[in-house]
Design an enzyme around this catalytic site. Structure first.
Site, PDB file in Angstrom:
ATOM      1  N   SER A  58     -24.836  25.209  -5.766  1.00 22.60           N
ATOM      2  CA  SER A  58     -24.663  23.862  -5.207  1.00 22.60           C
ATOM      3  C   SER A  58     -24.426  22.810  -6.291  1.00 22.60           C
ATOM      4  O   SER A  58     -25.186  22.740  -7.278  1.00 22.60           O
ATOM      5  CB  SER A  58     -25.946  23.522  -4.432  1.00 22.60           C
ATOM      6  OG  SER A  58     -26.117  22.125  -4.358  1.00 22.60           O
ATOM      7  N   GLY A  59     -23.428  21.975  -6.083  1.00 25.58           N
ATOM      8  CA  GLY A  59     -23.164  20.888  -7.022  1.00 25.58           C
ATOM      9  C   GLY A  59     -24.316  19.899  -7.054  1.00 25.58           C
ATOM     10  O   GLY A  59     -24.749  19.460  -8.126  1.00 25.58           O
ATOM     11  N   LEU A  60     -24.841  19.582  -5.864  1.00 25.81           N
ATOM     12  CA  LEU A  60     -25.974  18.654  -5.784  1.00 25.81           C
ATOM     13  C   LEU A  60     -27.166  19.207  -6.564  1.00 25.81           C
ATOM     14  O   LEU A  60     -27.793  18.509  -7.368  1.00 25.81           O
ATOM     15  CB  LEU A  60     -26.354  18.435  -4.308  1.00 25.81           C
ATOM     16  CG  LEU A  60     -27.642  17.668  -4.057  1.00 25.81           C
ATOM     17  CD1 LEU A  60     -27.485  16.207  -4.471  1.00 25.81           C
ATOM     18  CD2 LEU A  60     -28.060  17.755  -2.583  1.00 25.81           C
ATOM     19  N   ASP A  70     -25.081  13.539  -8.224  1.00 24.56           N
ATOM     20  CA  ASP A  70     -24.029  14.431  -7.720  1.00 24.56           C
ATOM     21  C   ASP A  70     -22.701  13.667  -7.676  1.00 24.56           C
ATOM     22  O   ASP A  70     -22.077  13.547  -6.624  1.00 24.56           O
ATOM     23  CB  ASP A  70     -24.447  14.928  -6.322  1.00 24.56           C
ATOM     24  CG  ASP A  70     -23.514  16.005  -5.788  1.00 24.56           C
ATOM     25  OD1 ASP A  70     -22.757  16.584  -6.584  1.00 24.56           O
ATOM     26  OD2 ASP A  70     -23.545  16.244  -4.578  1.00 24.56           O
ATOM     27  N   ASP A  97     -19.765  25.598  -5.749  1.00 27.15           N
ATOM     28  CA  ASP A  97     -19.339  24.303  -5.247  1.00 27.15           C
ATOM     29  C   ASP A  97     -18.501  23.658  -6.355  1.00 27.15           C
ATOM     30  O   ASP A  97     -19.037  23.138  -7.332  1.00 27.15           O
ATOM     31  CB  ASP A  97     -20.606  23.486  -4.963  1.00 27.15           C
ATOM     32  CG  ASP A  97     -20.298  22.088  -4.490  1.00 27.15           C
ATOM     33  OD1 ASP A  97     -19.109  21.731  -4.408  1.00 27.15           O
ATOM     34  OD2 ASP A  97     -21.270  21.356  -4.198  1.00 27.15           O
ATOM     35  N   ASP A  99     -16.625  21.061  -6.115  1.00 26.07           N
ATOM     36  CA  ASP A  99     -16.326  19.650  -5.814  1.00 26.07           C
ATOM     37  C   ASP A  99     -14.812  19.487  -5.550  1.00 26.07           C
ATOM     38  O   ASP A  99     -14.257  20.226  -4.760  1.00 26.07           O
ATOM     39  CB  ASP A  99     -16.822  18.750  -6.955  1.00 26.07           C
ATOM     40  CG  ASP A  99     -18.342  18.714  -7.025  1.00 26.07           C
ATOM     41  OD1 ASP A  99     -18.980  19.074  -6.012  1.00 26.07           O
ATOM     42  OD2 ASP A  99     -18.882  18.343  -8.074  1.00 26.07           O
ATOM     43  N   GLU A 126     -13.237  20.586  -2.223  1.00 30.13           N
ATOM     44  CA  GLU A 126     -13.274  19.628  -1.107  1.00 30.13           C
ATOM     45  C   GLU A 126     -12.145  18.614  -1.228  1.00 30.13           C
ATOM     46  O   GLU A 126     -11.734  18.265  -2.348  1.00 30.13           O
ATOM     47  CB  GLU A 126     -14.645  18.946  -1.048  1.00 30.13           C
ATOM     48  CG  GLU A 126     -15.017  18.134  -2.254  1.00 30.13           C
ATOM     49  CD  GLU A 126     -16.506  17.791  -2.311  1.00 30.13           C
ATOM     50  OE1 GLU A 126     -17.333  18.710  -2.117  1.00 30.13           O
ATOM     51  OE2 GLU A 126     -16.832  16.615  -2.545  1.00 30.13           O
ATOM     52  N   LYS A 132     -16.176  12.705  -7.515  1.00 30.27           N
ATOM     53  CA  LYS A 132     -16.628  12.732  -6.129  1.00 30.27           C
ATOM     54  C   LYS A 132     -17.973  12.026  -5.954  1.00 30.27           C
ATOM     55  O   LYS A 132     -18.657  11.680  -6.925  1.00 30.27           O
ATOM     56  CB  LYS A 132     -16.722  14.178  -5.615  1.00 30.27           C
ATOM     57  CG  LYS A 132     -17.594  15.126  -6.409  1.00 30.27           C
ATOM     58  CD  LYS A 132     -19.101  15.013  -6.185  1.00 30.27           C
ATOM     59  CE  LYS A 132     -19.530  15.107  -4.765  1.00 30.27           C
ATOM     60  NZ  LYS A 132     -19.808  16.500  -4.345  1.00 30.27           N
ATOM     61  N   ASN A 134     -21.542  12.427  -3.293  1.00 31.28           N
ATOM     62  CA  ASN A 134     -22.117  13.355  -2.317  1.00 31.28           C
ATOM     63  C   ASN A 134     -21.743  12.916  -0.899  1.00 31.28           C
ATOM     64  O   ASN A 134     -21.703  11.730  -0.589  1.00 31.28           O
ATOM     65  CB  ASN A 134     -23.646  13.404  -2.468  1.00 31.28           C
ATOM     66  CG  ASN A 134     -24.249  14.465  -1.566  1.00 31.28           C
ATOM     67  OD1 ASN A 134     -24.592  14.182  -0.435  1.00 31.28           O
ATOM     68  ND2 ASN A 134     -24.338  15.674  -2.070  1.00 31.28           N
ATOM     69  N   SER A 135     -21.483  13.902  -0.051  1.00 31.39           N
ATOM     70  CA  SER A 135     -20.978  13.626   1.301  1.00 31.39           C
ATOM     71  C   SER A 135     -21.933  12.782   2.129  1.00 31.39           C
ATOM     72  O   SER A 135     -21.517  12.117   3.082  1.00 31.39           O
ATOM     73  CB  SER A 135     -20.742  14.941   2.031  1.00 31.39           C
ATOM     74  OG  SER A 135     -19.914  15.760   1.271  1.00 31.39           O
ATOM     75  N   ARG A 170     -12.596  22.916   1.759  1.00 35.74           N
ATOM     76  CA  ARG A 170     -13.598  22.166   2.542  1.00 35.74           C
ATOM     77  C   ARG A 170     -12.989  20.847   2.974  1.00 35.74           C
ATOM     78  O   ARG A 170     -12.470  20.094   2.124  1.00 35.74           O
ATOM     79  CB  ARG A 170     -14.804  21.951   1.648  1.00 35.74           C
ATOM     80  CG  ARG A 170     -15.744  20.837   2.037  1.00 35.74           C
ATOM     81  CD  ARG A 170     -16.948  20.917   1.129  1.00 35.74           C
ATOM     82  NE  ARG A 170     -17.780  19.750   1.133  1.00 35.74           N
ATOM     83  CZ  ARG A 170     -18.938  19.650   0.492  1.00 35.74           C
ATOM     84  NH1 ARG A 170     -19.384  20.676  -0.233  1.00 35.74           N
ATOM     85  NH2 ARG A 170     -19.645  18.546   0.540  1.00 35.74           N
ATOM     86  N   HIS A 201     -17.336  20.422   7.369  1.00 37.04           N
ATOM     87  CA  HIS A 201     -18.612  19.764   7.065  1.00 37.04           C
ATOM     88  C   HIS A 201     -18.893  18.691   8.108  1.00 37.04           C
ATOM     89  O   HIS A 201     -17.963  18.041   8.602  1.00 37.04           O
ATOM     90  CB  HIS A 201     -18.540  19.133   5.674  1.00 37.04           C
ATOM     91  CG  HIS A 201     -19.866  19.079   4.986  1.00 37.04           C
ATOM     92  ND1 HIS A 201     -21.013  19.654   5.485  1.00 37.04           N
ATOM     93  CD2 HIS A 201     -20.247  18.502   3.803  1.00 37.04           C
ATOM     94  CE1 HIS A 201     -22.007  19.441   4.663  1.00 37.04           C
ATOM     95  NE2 HIS A 201     -21.581  18.742   3.628  1.00 37.04           N
TER      96      HIS A 201
HETATM   97  C1  SPV Z   1     -23.790  20.777  -2.349  1.00 38.47           C
HETATM   98  O1  SPV Z   1     -24.681  21.571  -2.154  1.00 38.47           O
HETATM   99  O2  SPV Z   1     -23.641  20.197  -3.433  1.00 38.47           O
HETATM  100  C2  SPV Z   1     -22.835  20.490  -1.286  1.00 38.47           C
HETATM  101  C3  SPV Z   1     -23.244  20.682   0.070  1.00 38.47           C
HETATM  102  O3  SPV Z   1     -21.760  20.058  -1.580  1.00 38.47           O
HETATM  103  S1  SPV Z   1     -23.717  19.155   0.683  1.00 38.47           S
HETATM  104  O4  SPV Z   1     -24.648  18.571  -0.229  1.00 38.47           O
HETATM  105  O5  SPV Z   1     -24.257  19.447   1.980  1.00 38.47           O
HETATM  106  O6  SPV Z   1     -22.513  18.343   0.759  1.00 38.47           O
HETATM  107 MG    MG Z   2     -21.566  19.454  -3.500  1.00 40.02          MG
END
Ligand code: SPV
Ligand code: MG
Length: 545
Positions: A58-60, A70, A97, A99, A126, A132, A134-135, A170, A201
């Site tokens: 996971s990027g986060l 993130d 991930d 990004d 994505e 980027k 975070n979503s 994504r 997502h």
């Molecule tokens: C991550 O885990 O970094 C993601 C998933 O991109 S989310 O945080 O749900 O966007």
């Molecule tokens: Mg991410």
């Protein structure tokens, strides 16, 4: 697992499907697969230990683990380093991930090549812009142009060295407030550009967007979801709607934050570890997770075996010449500067790495209590000599030995030099004591001690010296045997026993027999030792430091 998966050879010789092939198979399978977030080598191991089939890098979580946001604050090569630790730590396929791909198509090309080199099975890209966000932050984040993002996907697919490497496209269309039509349009374009799967997502608290998308998507290619916000939805709903893969996206980093906070708070409050010891993993668990057992096995295979030298101290005789001092104890136990002679001797042996010591006891054996050494008894000490005492100890001994009389003291360098000998049997001979008042065993060697710094010609034992004039020196009662040498001495003792001459023999007699069949090397010294035979010797020993 389909049979046509590409197979790889591991260092252990196990041939299994490659990681990329396993990830592709998880995506393509009609069964719902679950992969779990990890952010480090350790957490990747825990994901595997728990029984998951794959890892979500996971990027986060990786950013958080580095103490960063993130927002692409960590450079992509810093992320690559974390991924390398993860790939080394687990055998599971890792979906990264990626990004936005860290830029345009060109950045994606290099990213995909480098991920493949690090053993990563696939990357998720994505449709947003670098850097980027975070979503789950902000509203209506700008999306990438469809054609430009399709170029990133095509560039990635064209750059993968392994045909099984997967690119998951994504779309953030729904999260960014766009319509379902827009999400479908994007998913279709990404699929056409070569994406191996689509990640749809959603940040709604229910799965309505997901099930709606799945109904319209109609299984055109595998779909991946991230139910972080709609976590109350049962997995059966995803299964029934045809989702291929669920990513549990950040729950190990969140679990560790909660556990670390609680532990730190308890310790700071109680100023003690008492409160937390039973709540945290043991240090042993760290060793197990990081594979210390394997390292121990490997060390046995690759490191030279530690040198193990056993000392045999011949201490069976009384030492009657010492008179009253040996009425109740053998002479090895007489006190020399506050310690029994034997303990002084054992100390010197130990300092030279001779840590396993066997003492052959006889006269007043109860006066020699085992103290850091083993004991063997020669109960016939009164009727037998030193060779018989040595033979008592030999049955249990293998390998390199130092054999020493129990009544001598010597400076440490003498033994250190002896242990360097390359010969199987080496005895220490004092060249300076030929003229000593009461020498024990005067010997003759092939060459005398030259005393020269430059001389390194080896000397070998020839025989007993008939008189002082022809003697090369006095044997001090200290001998070193290699493992081979030990076997030579064992065979000689057995031969002497069968000839009925063992019991009466002293060690000089044994050495003379050995010279008939083997080379007995002479290690010359000049003083710096003493033996304790007479009250005068004892007085001298008490001055020896
Ligand atoms: C991550 O885990 O970094 C993601 C998933 O991109 S989310 O945080 O749900 O966007
Ligand atoms: Mg991410």
């Amino acid at each position: 697992m389909p049979n046509d998966l590409k197979r790889i050879a591991t260092p252990e010789g196990f041939a299994g499907p490659s990681r990329a092939a396993r990830l592709r198979s998880l995506l393509a399978s009609p069964h719902l697969a679950f992969i779990m977030e990890a952010h480090s080598g350790l957490s990747a191991k825990i994901v595997e230990e728990a029984g998951f089939e794959g890892v979500w890098a996971s990027g986060l979580s990786m950013s958080a683990m580095l103490g960063l946001r993130d927002n692409n604050e960590a450079s992509w090569t810093e992320v690559l380093d974390v991924l390398e630790f993860m790939a080394d730590a687990t055998t599971l396929p890792i979906l990264v991930d990626g990004d936005t791909g860290y830029g345009n198509f060109n950045n994606v090309r290099r990213l995909v090549r480098k991920l493949g080199e690090r053993g990563i099975a696939g990357v998720c890209l994505e449709d947003k812009l670098f850097p980027k966000m975070n979503s789950f932050l902000g509203e209506r984040q700008p999306l990438a142009d469809i054609a430009e993002f399709c170029g990133r996907i095509r560039a990635g697919k064209d750059s993968q060295a392994d045909p099984d490497f997967s690119i998951v496209a994504r779309t953030e269309a729904l999260i960014s407030g766009h319509s379902m039509d827009e999400a479908l349009r994007r998913a279709e374009a990404y699929h056409a550009a070569g994406a191996d799967a689509i990640l749809i997502h959603s940040k709604r608290a229910d799965a309505a967007e997901i099930t709606g998308f799945m109904a319209l998507w109609d299984n055109r290619c595998p779909v991946v979801i991230v139910p972080t916000m709609y976590y109350t939805t049962r997995s059966d709903v995803f299964r029934q709607s045809g989702v291929s893969m669920v990513i549990w996206a950040n729950h190990l980093v969140r679990a560790s934050i909660a556990a670390m906070r609680e532990t730190a708070a308890r310790i700071v409050k109680s100023e003690s570890l008492m409160d937390v010891e039973d709540r945290v993993a043991s240090v042993r668990e760290i060793f197990a997770l990081t594979g210390n057992d394997e390292l121990e096995d490997a060390s046995r295979r690759y490191l030279p075996a530690p040198r193990r030298i056993t000392g045999v101290v011949l201490a069976a005789s009384r030492g009657a010449a010492l008179g009253d001092a040996t009425m109740t104890m053998p002479k090895c136990m007489v006190d020399v500067r506050g310690k029994p002679l034997l303990h002084q001797l054992a100390g010197t042996l130990e300092k030279c790495g001779v840590t396993d010591v066997v003492v052959v006891r006889g006269y007043r054996k109860d006066a020699i209590a085992p103290a850091g050494f083993a004991v063997v008894d020669n109960d016939a000490y009164a009727e037998t000599g030193e060779a018989a005492s040595l033979a008592c100890a030999l049955p249990k001994l293998r390998g390199e030995l130092v054999v020493v009389y129990g009544d001598i003291l010597f400076r440490r360098y003498i033994l250190e030099g002896l242990l360097d000998s390359a010969e199987d049997i080496t005895i220490v001979v004092d060249a300076a004591r030929r003229m000593h008042g009461n020498p024990r065993d005067l010997l003759r060697a092939t060459i005398p001690d030259s005393g020269s710094y430059h001389s390194d010609e080896p000397a070998f034992l020839v025989g007993v010296a008939a008189d002082r004039a022809v003697a090369s020196g006095e044997w001090i009662g200290l001998m070193r045997l290699t493992a081979n040498g030990t076997e030579m001495v064992r065979a000689e003792c057995e031969a002497m026993r069968s000839e009925g001459v063992l019991d009466q023999a002293d060690l000089a007699a044994l050495l003379m027999r050995l010279t008939q069949r083997h080379k007995v090397a002479v290690h010359y010294i000049n003083g710096h030792w003493l033996d304790v035979d007479t009250p005068g010797d004892l007085a001298e020993a008490r001055n020896f430091s």
